[in-house]
Scaffold this motif. Structure first.
Motif, PDB file in Angstrom:
ATOM      1  N   ALA A 134      13.243  -9.372   2.692  1.00 29.61           N
ATOM      2  CA  ALA A 134      12.331 -10.280   3.392  1.00 29.61           C
ATOM      3  C   ALA A 134      11.195  -9.573   4.142  1.00 29.61           C
ATOM      4  CB  ALA A 134      13.119 -11.187   4.333  1.00 29.61           C
ATOM      5  N   PRO A 135      11.469  -8.540   4.970  1.00 27.62           N
ATOM      6  CA  PRO A 135      10.345  -7.891   5.665  1.00 27.62           C
ATOM      7  C   PRO A 135       9.315  -7.307   4.706  1.00 27.62           C
ATOM      8  CG  PRO A 135      12.438  -7.233   6.629  1.00 27.62           C
ATOM      9  CD  PRO A 135      12.762  -7.958   5.369  1.00 27.62           C
ATOM     10  N   GLY A 136       9.758  -6.930   3.511  1.00 24.58           N
ATOM     11  CA  GLY A 136       8.829  -6.401   2.519  1.00 24.58           C
ATOM     12  C   GLY A 136       7.761  -7.403   2.124  1.00 24.58           C
ATOM     13  N   LEU A 137       8.068  -8.700   2.249  1.00 16.41           N
ATOM     14  CA  LEU A 137       7.070  -9.723   1.928  1.00 16.41           C
ATOM     15  C   LEU A 137       5.864  -9.630   2.850  1.00 16.41           C
ATOM     16  CD1 LEU A 137       8.844 -13.119   1.134  1.00 16.41           C
ATOM     17  CD2 LEU A 137       7.218 -11.870  -0.291  1.00 16.41           C
ATOM     18  N   LEU A 138       6.129  -9.488   4.146  1.00 13.29           N
ATOM     19  CA  LEU A 138       5.029  -9.373   5.103  1.00 13.29           C
ATOM     20  C   LEU A 138       4.178  -8.149   4.788  1.00 13.29           C
ATOM     21  CD1 LEU A 138       3.494 -10.073   7.698  1.00 13.29           C
ATOM     22  CD2 LEU A 138       5.259  -8.841   8.980  1.00 13.29           C
ATOM     23  N   PHE A 139       4.835  -7.011   4.556  1.00 13.90           N
ATOM     24  CA  PHE A 139       4.082  -5.798   4.228  1.00 13.90           C
ATOM     25  C   PHE A 139       3.306  -5.967   2.925  1.00 13.90           C
ATOM     26  CE2 PHE A 139       7.971  -3.806   6.392  1.00 13.90           C
ATOM     27  CZ  PHE A 139       7.407  -3.964   7.640  1.00 13.90           C
ATOM     28  N   LEU A 140       3.922  -6.622   1.934  1.00 15.69           N
ATOM     29  CA  LEU A 140       3.258  -6.819   0.651  1.00 15.69           C
ATOM     30  C   LEU A 140       2.007  -7.683   0.795  1.00 15.69           C
ATOM     31  CD1 LEU A 140       4.935  -7.488  -2.744  1.00 15.69           C
ATOM     32  CD2 LEU A 140       3.098  -8.984  -2.011  1.00 15.69           C
ATOM     33  N   TYR A 141       2.094  -8.752   1.595  1.00 17.83           N
ATOM     34  CA  TYR A 141       0.934  -9.620   1.815  1.00 17.83           C
ATOM     35  C   TYR A 141      -0.229  -8.831   2.417  1.00 17.83           C
ATOM     36  CZ  TYR A 141       3.658 -13.944   1.032  1.00 17.83           C
ATOM     37  OH  TYR A 141       4.390 -14.968   0.495  1.00 17.83           O
ATOM     38  N   LEU A 142       0.085  -7.998   3.413  1.00 21.98           N
ATOM     39  CA  LEU A 142      -0.966  -7.206   4.055  1.00 21.98           C
ATOM     40  C   LEU A 142      -1.511  -6.146   3.104  1.00 21.98           C
ATOM     41  CD1 LEU A 142       0.739  -6.689   7.552  1.00 21.98           C
ATOM     42  CD2 LEU A 142      -0.988  -8.398   6.940  1.00 21.98           C
ATOM     43  N   ASN A 143      -0.585  -5.497   2.381  1.00 15.97           N
ATOM     44  CA  ASN A 143      -1.007  -4.471   1.425  1.00 15.97           C
ATOM     45  C   ASN A 143      -1.963  -5.034   0.389  1.00 15.97           C
ATOM     46  OD1 ASN A 143       0.617  -2.622   2.694  1.00 15.97           O
ATOM     47  ND2 ASN A 143       2.307  -2.807   1.241  1.00 15.97           N
ATOM     48  N   SER A 144      -1.688  -6.252  -0.055  1.00 13.30           N
ATOM     49  CA  SER A 144      -2.500  -6.846  -1.107  1.00 13.30           C
ATOM     50  C   SER A 144      -3.950  -7.022  -0.667  1.00 13.30           C
ATOM     51  CB  SER A 144      -1.912  -8.201  -1.515  1.00 13.30           C
ATOM     52  OG  SER A 144      -2.651  -8.772  -2.563  1.00 13.30           O
ATOM     53  N   VAL A 145      -4.147  -7.458   0.573  1.00 12.32           N
ATOM     54  CA  VAL A 145      -5.516  -7.648   1.075  1.00 12.32           C
ATOM     55  C   VAL A 145      -6.254  -6.313   1.129  1.00 12.32           C
ATOM     56  CG1 VAL A 145      -6.928  -8.394   3.031  1.00 12.32           C
ATOM     57  CG2 VAL A 145      -4.885  -9.696   2.411  1.00 12.32           C
ATOM     58  N   VAL A 146      -5.619  -5.305   1.737  1.00 15.84           N
ATOM     59  CA  VAL A 146      -6.285  -4.005   1.885  1.00 15.84           C
ATOM     60  C   VAL A 146      -6.514  -3.365   0.521  1.00 15.84           C
ATOM     61  CG1 VAL A 146      -6.169  -1.729   2.963  1.00 15.84           C
ATOM     62  CG2 VAL A 146      -5.241  -3.718   4.167  1.00 15.84           C
ATOM     63  N   CYS A 147      -5.505  -3.442  -0.342  1.00 12.70           N
ATOM     64  CA  CYS A 147      -5.599  -2.809  -1.656  1.00 12.70           C
ATOM     65  C   CYS A 147      -6.723  -3.433  -2.487  1.00 12.70           C
ATOM     66  CB  CYS A 147      -4.263  -2.944  -2.371  1.00 12.70           C
ATOM     67  SG  CYS A 147      -4.123  -1.922  -3.835  1.00 12.70           S
ATOM     68  N   ASN A 148      -6.810  -4.760  -2.493  1.00  6.21           N
ATOM     69  CA  ASN A 148      -7.868  -5.422  -3.253  1.00  6.21           C
ATOM     70  C   ASN A 148      -9.246  -5.144  -2.667  1.00  6.21           C
ATOM     71  OD1 ASN A 148      -6.987  -7.430  -5.589  1.00  6.21           O
ATOM     72  ND2 ASN A 148      -5.359  -7.418  -4.076  1.00  6.21           N
ATOM     73  N   ALA A 149      -9.317  -4.995  -1.348  1.00  7.97           N
ATOM     74  CA  ALA A 149     -10.587  -4.620  -0.735  1.00  7.97           C
ATOM     75  C   ALA A 149     -11.017  -3.221  -1.183  1.00  7.97           C
ATOM     76  CB  ALA A 149     -10.467  -4.672   0.790  1.00  7.97           C
ATOM     77  N   LEU A 150     -10.046  -2.311  -1.300  1.00  6.94           N
ATOM     78  CA  LEU A 150     -10.368  -0.959  -1.753  1.00  6.94           C
ATOM     79  C   LEU A 150     -10.740  -0.930  -3.229  1.00  6.94           C
ATOM     80  CD1 LEU A 150      -7.659   1.112   0.174  1.00  6.94           C
ATOM     81  CD2 LEU A 150     -10.081   0.843   0.712  1.00  6.94           C
ATOM     82  N   PHE A 151     -10.087  -1.749  -4.039  1.00 11.79           N
ATOM     83  CA  PHE A 151     -10.498  -1.856  -5.443  1.00 11.79           C
ATOM     84  C   PHE A 151     -11.926  -2.389  -5.545  1.00 11.79           C
ATOM     85  CE2 PHE A 151      -6.006  -1.842  -7.096  1.00 11.79           C
ATOM     86  CZ  PHE A 151      -6.203  -0.777  -7.948  1.00 11.79           C
ATOM     87  N   ALA A 152     -12.248  -3.369  -4.716  1.00 12.03           N
ATOM     88  CA  ALA A 152     -13.584  -3.964  -4.749  1.00 12.03           C
ATOM     89  C   ALA A 152     -14.661  -2.958  -4.379  1.00 12.03           C
ATOM     90  CB  ALA A 152     -13.646  -5.169  -3.800  1.00 12.03           C
TER      91      ALA A 152
END
Length: 486
Positions: free
Chosen positions: A325-343
Motif C-alpha cells: 500500500a505505501p508503494g502506491l503513494l510513492f508510485l503516484y509521486l514518482n509518476s509525476v516527476v518521471c513524466n516531467a523529466l521525460f517531457a
C-alpha cells in the motif's frame, strides 16, 4: 468528463474480471495466470520500446517530425515483436513451464501485439490532447475482455489458462480496431511504410525504450522469482495482492501518463514557471489520492481480500497488500516527476536510475523472498518505489520542484495517520463503516491542514470540464488551474 467516465468504467471492468479470475481459479492457477500476464506486460513494454512516449512528445511539441510517425511506429513494433516472440517462447521451455501456461503466454503475446498497435495511435492522439478515441478504445478493451473472460470462467469451470487468455486477445483486437479505424478516417495522417524512418524513430527512442524495459523488469521480476523460490500457493497470494495494487495504478496511468504527459511536453518549450506550477499542482493532487488509497488498503486489507477473493484460500494476501500500500503513494509521486523529466529530455539519467534499481530489486528479493515469501516481495516493491522517489528528486532540476510539494506530502501523511488512528479508536470493524469514516476524517484533515485549497479544487473542476473529449482549452499563462490531474 470523458476521461473521468472512462476511468471509472475501466476500473469497474478490470475489478470485475480480476475478482472473477480469483473466484473461479484456485491460488495456484491464479498465480500462473498472473505470471503469464507479467510476461505479456514485459513483452508489451519491449515492443513499445519508448515509442509511445517519444511520439506523444513529438506531436505535443509540434517538432515537425511527427509526419508519418504513426506508420513508422507500427513498423517498429511489428519488428520488435517478431524478434522477441521466439526468445519468449524459448524462455518458457527452458524454465520448464507446463503446456497450458506456455499456451497462455503465447496467446497473451499475440494480444500484446494488437494492443501495441492501438497504443501507437493513442500516443499520437494524446500528443494532440485528444482523448475521446483513446478513452473509447481503452473502455472497449476492458469491457470486451471482462465480458468474454467472465463468460468463459462461468460456463467452463475447468477452463484452461489458454481459454482465459483468449479474453484478453479479444479485447486487444477490438481496442486496436477502434483506434486504427478512427484514425484511418482522418485526413493528413500518412500511412506509407518507410523502413528508414522507422529505424530513425527506433534510434531516437533507444534511451526511453531501455528505461521502460529495465523498469518493467524490476516491476515483474518478483513474481517470476516467487515462482522459482516459493511454493505455488505463495505466488497466487502475492498475485492476488499485486493485482489489487496494480488496479489502483489505473488512476496514475490515466491522470499522469495519458493526460498530463502531453501537457508537460508542450509546456516544456515555454516559461519554466508555468511548467513548475503544473508539476506542483499535479504532485499535490496525486499525493492526496495516494494517501486515501494507502489509508483504505492498510485499514481494510483483510476484509477487501475476504470480499473479493475466497477468505480461506487467499487470507495471506492481506498482509502483502498492506505492505504494498505505501508503494502506491510513492508510485503516484514518482509518476509525476518521471513524466516531467521525460517531457524535458532527461531519459538518459532516468535510464541510469532504472538500471540501479533493477539490481537493487533483484538483490533484495533474493534475500527477502526465501525468508518472507510474498510479504518479502511486497516490502521490496514498496522500498523500490521509495528509493526511486529519492533518486528522482535528486536528479530533477531545482527549478522544476517546489517546497510546496514536500509540505503537501507531509500534510497528507499526517492526515492519513490521524484518520487511521481515529478509525482504530472508534471500534469500527466492518468495511462499510471503516471506509466512510476513514475518508471523511482524512478529507477533513486534508482541508484543515490546507493540503488543498478552494482554488485548487476550482482548478481541477474547471480543467475536467474543459476536456470534453477533444483538445483541451488552453488557460492563460499563470492561471493555477492550468493542466490536469483529474
Amino acid at each position: 468528463m470523458i476521461v473521468a467516465g472512462s476511468q471509472l468504467t475501466l476500473w469497474v471492468a478490470t475489478f470485475a474480471f480480476t475478482v472473477a479470475q480469483a473466484r473461479y481459479l484456485e491460488p495456484t492457477r491464479y498465480g500462473q495466470l498472473s505470471l503469464a500476464l507479467a510476461y505479456a506486460g514485459f513483452l508489451t513494454i519491449f515492443i513499445d520500446f519508448g515509442t509511445s512516449t517519444l511520439l506523444s512528445r513529438m506531436v505535443a511539441q509540434r517538432s515537425g517530425l511527427e509526419d508519418g510517425a504513426v506508420a513508422a511506429t507500427l513498423l517498429v513494433r511489428l519488428g520488435l515483436w517478431l524478434v522477441a516472440l521466439p526468445l519468449l517462447l524459448l524462455a518458457t521451455v527452458l524454465l520448464g513451464y507446463e503446456a497450458d501456461l506456455r499456451g497462455a503466454i503465447l496467446v497473451l503475446a499475440l494480444a500484446a501485439l494488437f494492443a501495441s498497435f492501438g497504443t501507437a495511435v493513442a500516443a499520437y492522439l494524446q500528443g494532440r490532447e485528444e482523448f475521446s478515441l483513446p478513452s473509447l478504445s481503452a473502455v472497449a478493451y476492458r469491457i470486451v475482455a471482462a465480458v468474454v473472460g467472465i463468460a468463459i470462467l462461468a460456463l467452463v469451470p475447468t477452463a484452461s489458462l489458454v481459454l482465459v487468455a483468449v479474453a484478453f486477445l479479444s479485447g486487444a483486437v477490438i481496442s486496436a480496431g477502434v483506434l486504427l479505424v478512427g484514425l484511418g478516417r482522418r485526413s493528413g495522417v500518412r500511412w506509407g511504410l518507410q523502413p528508414r524512418r522507422a529505424v530513425g524513430l527506433l534510434r531516437r527512442a533507444l534511451p526511453i525504450g531501455a528505461y521502460f524495459v529495465v523498469g518493467t523488469f524490476y516491476f515483474n521480476v518478483d513474481l517470476v522469482m516467487l515462482e522459482v523460490l516459493a511454493p505455488a500457493e505463495n505466488v497466487g497470494w502475492y498475485a492476488a495482492a499485486y493485482r489489487l495494487f496494480n488496479a489502483a495504478t489505473i488512476v496514475e496511468a490515466i491522470v499522469v501518463v495519458r493526460v498530463l504527459y502531453p501537457v508537460l511536453s508542450r509546456l516544456s518549450l515555454g516559461p519554466r514557471e508555468e511548467l513548475r506550477l503544473v508539476i506542483a499542482k499535479a504532485l499535490s493532487f496525486m499525493a492526496i489520492l495516494g494517501g486515501a488509497a494507502v489509508l483504505v488498503f492498510v485499514l481494510c486489507a483483510d476484509q477487501i481480500v475476504a470480499i473479493l477473493y475466497s477468505a480461506d484460500a487467499y487470507a495471506p494476501a492481506a498482509e502483502a497488500l498492506r505492505l504494498l500500500a505505501p508503494g502506491l503513494l510513492f508510485l503516484y509521486l514518482n509518476s509525476v516527476v518521471c513524466n516531467a523529466l521525460f517531457a524535458t529530455g532527461y531519459e538518459k539519467r532516468l535510464l541510469v536510475m532504472a538500471a540501479a534499481f533493477a539490481v537493487f530489486n533483484v538483490g533484495a528479493n533474493l534475500i527477502a523472498i526465501p525468508r518472507f515469501a510474498q510479504d518479502g516481495a511486497a516490502a521490496v516493491t514498496t522500498l523500490t518505489e521509495l528509493g526511486l522517489l529519492g533518486w528522482l528528486v535528486r536528479i530533477a532540476p531545482r527549478d522544476l520542484l517546489t517546497g510546496e510539494s514536500v509540505r503537501t506530502v507531509v500534510k497528507v501523511t499526517a492526515a492519513a495517520s490521524a484518520a487511521g488512528l481515529i478509525v482504530v479508536l472508534s471500534g469500527a470493524n466492518t468495511i462499510a463503516s471503516m471506509v466512510p469514516l476513514a475518508l471523511l476524517v482524512y478529507g477533513a484533515a486534508v482541508v484543515a491542514l490546507r493540503a488543498i485549497g478552494p482554488a485548487d479544487l476550482d482548478a481541477i473542476a474547471t480543467l475536467i470540464g474543459a476536456r470534453r473529449g477533444g483538445r483541451a482549452a488552453t488557460p492563460a499563462v499563470g492561471q493555477p488551474l492550468h493542466e490536469k490531474v483529474g
